[in-house]
Design a protein around this motif. Structure first.
Motif, short mmCIF file in Angstrom:
data_model
loop_
_atom_site.label_atom_id
_atom_site.label_comp_id
_atom_site.label_asym_id
_atom_site.label_seq_id
_atom_site.Cartn_x
_atom_site.Cartn_y
_atom_site.Cartn_z
N CYS A 110 43.15 -71.00 54.98
CA CYS A 110 42.52 -69.85 54.49
C CYS A 110 42.35 -68.39 55.48
O CYS A 110 42.32 -67.70 55.14
CB CYS A 110 40.93 -70.37 53.98
SG CYS A 110 41.04 -71.14 52.56
N LEU A 114 42.14 -64.51 55.47
CA LEU A 114 40.76 -64.04 55.86
C LEU A 114 40.95 -63.29 57.14
O LEU A 114 39.93 -62.82 57.49
CB LEU A 114 39.62 -65.10 55.69
CG LEU A 114 39.51 -65.49 54.13
CD1 LEU A 114 38.44 -66.67 54.42
CD2 LEU A 114 39.14 -64.65 53.29
N GLY A 174 41.44 -62.64 48.09
CA GLY A 174 40.82 -63.49 47.54
C GLY A 174 41.61 -64.48 46.63
O GLY A 174 41.24 -65.66 46.71
N THR A 177 43.41 -66.93 49.17
CA THR A 177 42.53 -67.60 50.01
C THR A 177 42.01 -68.96 48.88
O THR A 177 42.41 -69.99 49.62
CB THR A 177 41.25 -66.78 50.31
OG1 THR A 177 41.55 -65.84 51.10
CG2 THR A 177 40.13 -67.81 51.20
#
Length: 206
Positions: A110, A114, A174, A177
């Motif tokens: 992730c 991010l 988003g 992720t």
């Protein structure tokens, strides 16, 4: 001739009658057998559970649930609640894979999206050498957001186009992720068109 001087009798002489046997007392009826008395320590059938206790219901096929069944049901509920403990819940399959940074595989993957792409994924590529899954997402993120960064520079003169590209960036971050976290347990690689194939080819050549 002799004469009979017996007094006149208007009835015939008594005839001996057959007498009926003397009446006897009828035997008393046979006493009914009484059920055996239950000793204080004898077994008595269990009473059915109270209707108001803990929502207990009778199942004709299984009978009244026991305490062990209640414990198993409660354990199943706890497992169900634990498995649905949220997006960042603990997953057993993740422990099978090791990473260079010592983080969980899904969390580190992730970070490829991010961690302020495209700079974050490049830094991740410098330190992560064990997990091909993390390196794939790092390469894919670095390539994708590098192109988007160039688009930001090209269309910087238009505020509307710049905002549209920014919204696309945030939506893509988003979504990717979520996919990197979800697919970590099976190590499936979700590929962005064009950039996913390039990331795979680079990873195969390393």
């Amino acid at each position: 001739m002799s004469h009979n001087f017996a007094p006149y009798q208007d009835t015939a002489p008594d005839i001996e009658r057959t007498l009926s046997p003397p009446a006897t007392k009828s035997p008393s009826p046979r006493p009914q057998a009484q059920p055996p008395r239950r000793s204080p320590g004898a077994f008595s059938p269990p009473k059915s559970p109270s209707y108001q206790n803990n929502e207990t219901f009778f199942n004709p096929g299984q009978g009244w649930p026991t305490e062990e069944a209640d414990d198993d049901l409660e354990t199943g509920r706890q497992r169900t609640l634990g498995s649905a403990g949220g997006f960042w819940s603990r997953r057993s399959g993740i422990d099978l894979y090791e990473t260079s940074l010592g983080l969980r595989l899904d969390w580190e993957a992730c970070l490829a999206y991010l961690g302020l792409p495209p700079a974050g994924p490049v830094i991740l590529l410098l330190f992560e050498h064990r997990s091909d899954y993390v390196r794939f997402h790092a390469w894919q993120s670095a390539l994708t957001f590098s192109v988007l960064f160039v688009l930001h520079i090209i269309f910087s003169w238009s505020r509307i186009l710049s905002y549209l590209i920014l919204v696309g960036d945030l939506g893509l971050i988003g979504f990717m992720t979520f996919r990197a976290y979800k697919d970590a347990e099976t190590v499936d690689r979700f590929q962005i068109p064009i950039f996913g194939r390039i990331a795979n080819s680079i990873l195969d050549d390393e």
